[in-house]
Every structure is written in structure tokens, then in C-alpha cells.
Design an enzyme around this catalytic site. Structure first.
Site, mmCIF file in Angstrom:
data_model
loop_
_atom_site.group_PDB
_atom_site.id
_atom_site.type_symbol
_atom_site.label_atom_id
_atom_site.label_comp_id
_atom_site.label_asym_id
_atom_site.label_seq_id
_atom_site.Cartn_x
_atom_site.Cartn_y
_atom_site.Cartn_z
ATOM 1 N N HIS A 1 12.334 52.567 -2.056
ATOM 2 C CA HIS A 1 12.189 51.109 -2.048
ATOM 3 C C HIS A 1 12.859 50.621 -0.760
ATOM 4 O O HIS A 1 14.074 50.657 -0.645
ATOM 5 C CB HIS A 1 12.855 50.516 -3.283
ATOM 6 N N ARG B 1 14.166 33.945 -0.168
ATOM 7 C CA ARG B 1 15.555 33.489 -0.259
ATOM 8 C C ARG B 1 16.460 34.473 0.464
ATOM 9 O O ARG B 1 15.994 35.491 0.971
ATOM 10 C CB ARG B 1 15.975 33.422 -1.728
ATOM 11 N N LYS C 1 -0.504 50.857 -9.673
ATOM 12 C CA LYS C 1 -0.360 52.308 -9.693
ATOM 13 C C LYS C 1 1.107 52.670 -9.475
ATOM 14 O O LYS C 1 1.781 52.113 -8.600
ATOM 15 C CB LYS C 1 -1.213 52.920 -8.575
#
Length: 444
Positions: free
Chosen positions: A206, A290, A199
Site C-alpha cells: 500500500h 485532507r 479484485k
């Protein structure tokens, strides 16, 4: 460890070499035809030529890099970010050859590298994930799932990363048009054509949390980074702390990130990425197994050398600090300086005829280039990361504005005009932005 090979290039290779030498560790750099004269090659204790300029004929040649490591009798390999850093097969081959892979164990890389598998694992652990699907085989199946979730949706490659293999679809027609091409692109870039649907969260931020674990079961968070300023789903500016989160949401985010890392018995440096909606509800996106490009932001606010921690944990030591001993101080913001057109965001490789950073007092610049260096078309065109750390966000932004106003870089196009316009923007100054911030156009 007495000798480490760095399986990477550019600024991150220079960054890793710096910490290794501070720890008294010898370094082996690997380089392609195009990188023969790069600063990281000169900075290493020794450099080994590994192939031609294209990455698939040099830096992605895992077998060739491992052969160089064995020939040079190194104790460990640091993969940096990108390239082979999240390649489970490479990590496994390194470990099986008796060399320490400076990162999580290969099985964890494999699990978290598959977005569908990791979504399922996080759901099982009680971590909220974006409503979506598992692997999709046909266009008809994709349309049926999207209709049940509701448009808009993101069509994503299961093995994707760095914004590659992601397509926003507003309706059935757009989804059907994109389905075959996204699968083909996923196969081309990642060797797997599996795709899934999530969705689309509008007006989202973010935000990611840096985590660190050791082999003794200790897991800590190192606070968040707000990475919402993006073009083509790729980050350009990152800062910490996020100007958006409430203290209550921030606390929940840290607790959830720790829960996610513990669910996979995580060891070494990792990042849990979340999409955060307008009401500060957050959902797991992926885990990067990482070191991140934006790790200096975390290093600046905590005073911790993350590469040093990676090496300590890889050689079997406990985390140097536990959660109550880790503090966040001030505000840090990183700008990724690229050789690119600031309007169309397309790479602009070429020779850097002039490079004068100006007054860098109190400013961290992680760069892979120097004056007279050449940005080639073979690799990511990032020239440097410029990091500003002050007591407040306002002071960090002012320091950045002064720096970019005096920076002299000639011979190539750069995204400096973009930074200057962003820094002048009132919404950005207020911390009011989303992942769609750059869509309104900042450079005409």
C-alpha cells in the site's frame, strides 16, 4: 487569516495550533466534556466547549462548530483529519457562511469521497484502477460480478474509509454471507449502503503519494509513503522512501499521482493511494482530500510544513515551491503509538500513570497526551506518532529500536511490544513486507 478554529482534537489539533502560532495566527480549539483538560485545549489561544464526550454529540456536530466559529469571528476552519475533514456538506456550509475551509473545495471532496465515482473519473483520466464494479444492488449481482473478475475479491463500502466497510471474500458463499452485513455497516457508519467489488491483489504493498495543488493550476508531488504495515486494514507504520519501489516504478507513480490530481483540478493537500502488486504494477485505490495522519513522514524528508502550505493556499497564495525546487532527503519512518492490546489490537483506554519519552534528541513526537492524562473510550486510542529521520533507513530503524527500548509508559497497554518485535524481524529490516505482514503474529 488572523484567527483559525480547529475542528478536531488530540495530537492533530496540537500540531495545527503549533504552526498557526508560528505564523502569528490566533487559534480557537473546540472540546468535549472528556477533553476539558487535554493539552490541545490549553495550547490554543482560546477554547470553546461544544458538547458531550461521544463524537456524535460534539466533534461531529458541524452546525455547532460552525456557530462557534461565527461567534468567535474566525477567518478559517482547519478540519485536521478524520471527523469532519472529508464531509462535503460541512465544507460547503463553512464556505457559504463566509469562512475559509482549509482544504479542497466541497465539490472535490464529494467526488473523491465516493469510491465508485472516483474510480470512474480516474479511469476516464487514464489512471489505472483495480479491476472491479460500480454499485451493486443484490447478492446475485455481487456473485455474478465476482465470478467474472475471479476470487478473491474485496467487498467495499462506497463511502468507506480507514479500513471500515471492507471484507475479503474467497468464494461465493463468503460473499453472500457478507453482503447484507457490509451494506448495513456501511449505512451505519457512512449514511450510505452502496457497496462495490474490487479484485483482491495478493502480496500487495500500500503506497501513497502526497500531492499539493493551488488555485493557479500548479500541482506538485511530495514523494511517496509506504503504508503497508497494517492491522485490520488500518496503518500502523509508514515510511519514505519505500524500500520496495524501483526508480522506474517510482517515477511512473509520481507522474500518475499528478495526473490524478489534475483530473479533479485539485487544490490544497491531498493523497493518492495505490495498491502495488509483486511486479510493481500499481492501481488507484482512493484519494484522501485532507491532511494525512502520516504527514510528518513527508515533512521530515522534504523540510516542508504541510499545515503552513495548507493555510497559504487556502488564503489564495501560490505554492511556495515548484517541483524542481522540492527534494527528498534521507529516510523517515513513523510509528503510531496506540493504547491497545498488542496481540488482539483492541483498544485499552485508561489513565496514563507514567509517561517518560526518554532521550528524544532528533526524534519528532506528535502527541496529544501527557503524564496523568486519560485515554477515553470515546475516540481513537492513538497516544502519539513517533517519527525517526536519518540519512539511511538502517539508521532510522536503529534510532526507533533504541527509543522504544527506553520508552516508559504505564497504566495502559500499548503496542510498543509489537514495534519491538517488528524492528527485530529480518524481513522488515530488509524492507520485505506486504499488507499481510502482521497476519503472521508478532506478539504471543
Amino acid at each position: 487569516m488572523q484567527k483559525i478554529l480547529i475542528a478536531n482534537r488530540g495530537e492533530i489539533a496540537s500540531r495545527i495550533i503549533k504552526t498557526c502560532h508560528e505564523m502569528g495566527i490566533e487559534t480557537i480549539a473546540v472540546y468535549s466534556d472528556a477533553d476539558r483538560d487535554m493539552p490541545f485545549v490549553k495550547a490554543a489561544t482560546k477554547a470553546v466547549h461544544i458538547g458531550e464526550a461521544p463524537v456524535n454529540k460534539s466533534y461531529l456536530q458541524g452546525d455547532m462548530i460552525l456557530e462557534a466559529a461565527l461567534r468567535e469571528k474566525v477567518d478559517g476552519i482547519h478540519p485536521g483529519y478524520g471527523l469532519l475533514s472529508e464531509n462535503a456538506e460541512f465544507a460547503s456550509n463553512v464556505t457559504n457562511a463566509g469562512v475559509i475551509f482549509i482544504g479542497p473545495n466541497p465539490k472535490t471532496i464529494e467526488i473523491m469521497g465516493d469510491k465508485i465515482v472516483s474510480r470512474m473519473m480516474m479511469e476516464k483520466a487514464g489512471v489505472p484502477v483495480v479491476p472491479g464494479s460500480s454499485g451493486i444492488k443484490t447478492e446475485e449481482e455481487a456473485v455474478s460480478i465476482a465470478d467474472s473478475i475471479g476470487y478473491p475479491v474485496m467487498l467495499k463500502a462506497s463511502s468507506g474509509g480507514g479500513g471500515i466497510g471492507m471484507v475479503l471474500c474467497e468464494n461465493d458463499q463468503a460473499l453472500m454471507r457478507s453482503f447484507a452485513s457490509t451494506k448495513a455497516r456501511a449505512m451505519s457508519y457512512f449514511g450510505s449502503d452502496e457497496v462495490f467489488i474490487e479484485k483482491y491483489i495478493p502480496n500487495a504493498r500500500h503506497i501513497e503519494v502526497q500531492v499539493f495543488g493551488d488555485s493557479y493550476g500548479n500541482v506538485v508531488h511530495l514523494f511517496e509513503r509506504d503504508c503497508s504495515i497494517q492491522r485490520r486494514h488500518q496503518k500502523v507504520i509508514e515510511e519514505s522512501p519505500s524500500p520496495f519501489l524501483s526508480e522506474e516504478a517510482r517515477k511512473r507513480l509520481y507522474e500518475t499521482a499528478i495526473k490524478a490530481a489534475r483530473a479533479v483540478n485539485y487544490s490544497n493537500a491531498g493523497t493518492i493511494e495505490f495498491i502495488v502488486d509483486e511486479n510493481q504494477n500499481f492501481y488507484f485505490l482512493e484519494m484522501n482530500t485532507r491532511l494525512q495522519v502520516e504527514h510528518p513522514v513527508t515533512e521530515q524528508i522534504t523540510g516542508i510544513d504541510l499545515v503552513q502550505w495548507q493555510i497559504l493556499v487556502a488564503r489564495g497564495e501560490k505554492l511556495p515551491l515548484l517541483q524542481p525546487e522540492i527534494q527528498s532527503m534521507g529516510h523517515a519512518i513513523e510509528f503510531r503509538l496506540y493504547a491497545e492490546d498488542p496481540v488482539r489490537f483492541l483498544p485499552s483506554p485508561g489513565k496514563i500513570s507514567k509517561l517518560n519519552w526518554g532521550d528524544t534528541n532528533g526524534i519528532r513526537i506528535d502527541s496529544g497526551y501527557e503524564e496523568e492524562g486519560t485515554v477515553t473510550p470515546f475516540y481513537d486510542p492513538m497516544i502519539a506518532k513517533c517519527i525517526f529521520h536519518e540519512h539511511s533507513r538502517k539508521k532510522s530503524l536503529l534510532k526507533a529500536k533504541n527509543f522504544f527500548g527506553n520508552l516508559q509508559i504505564e497504566g495502559i497497554k500499548t503496542n510498543v511490544p509489537l514495534f519491538q518485535n517488528i524492528l527485530d524481524d529480518e524481513d522488515f529490516q530488509k524492507g520485505s513486507y506486504t499488507t499481510g505482514f502482521l497476519n503472521k503474529g508478532f506478539v504471543k
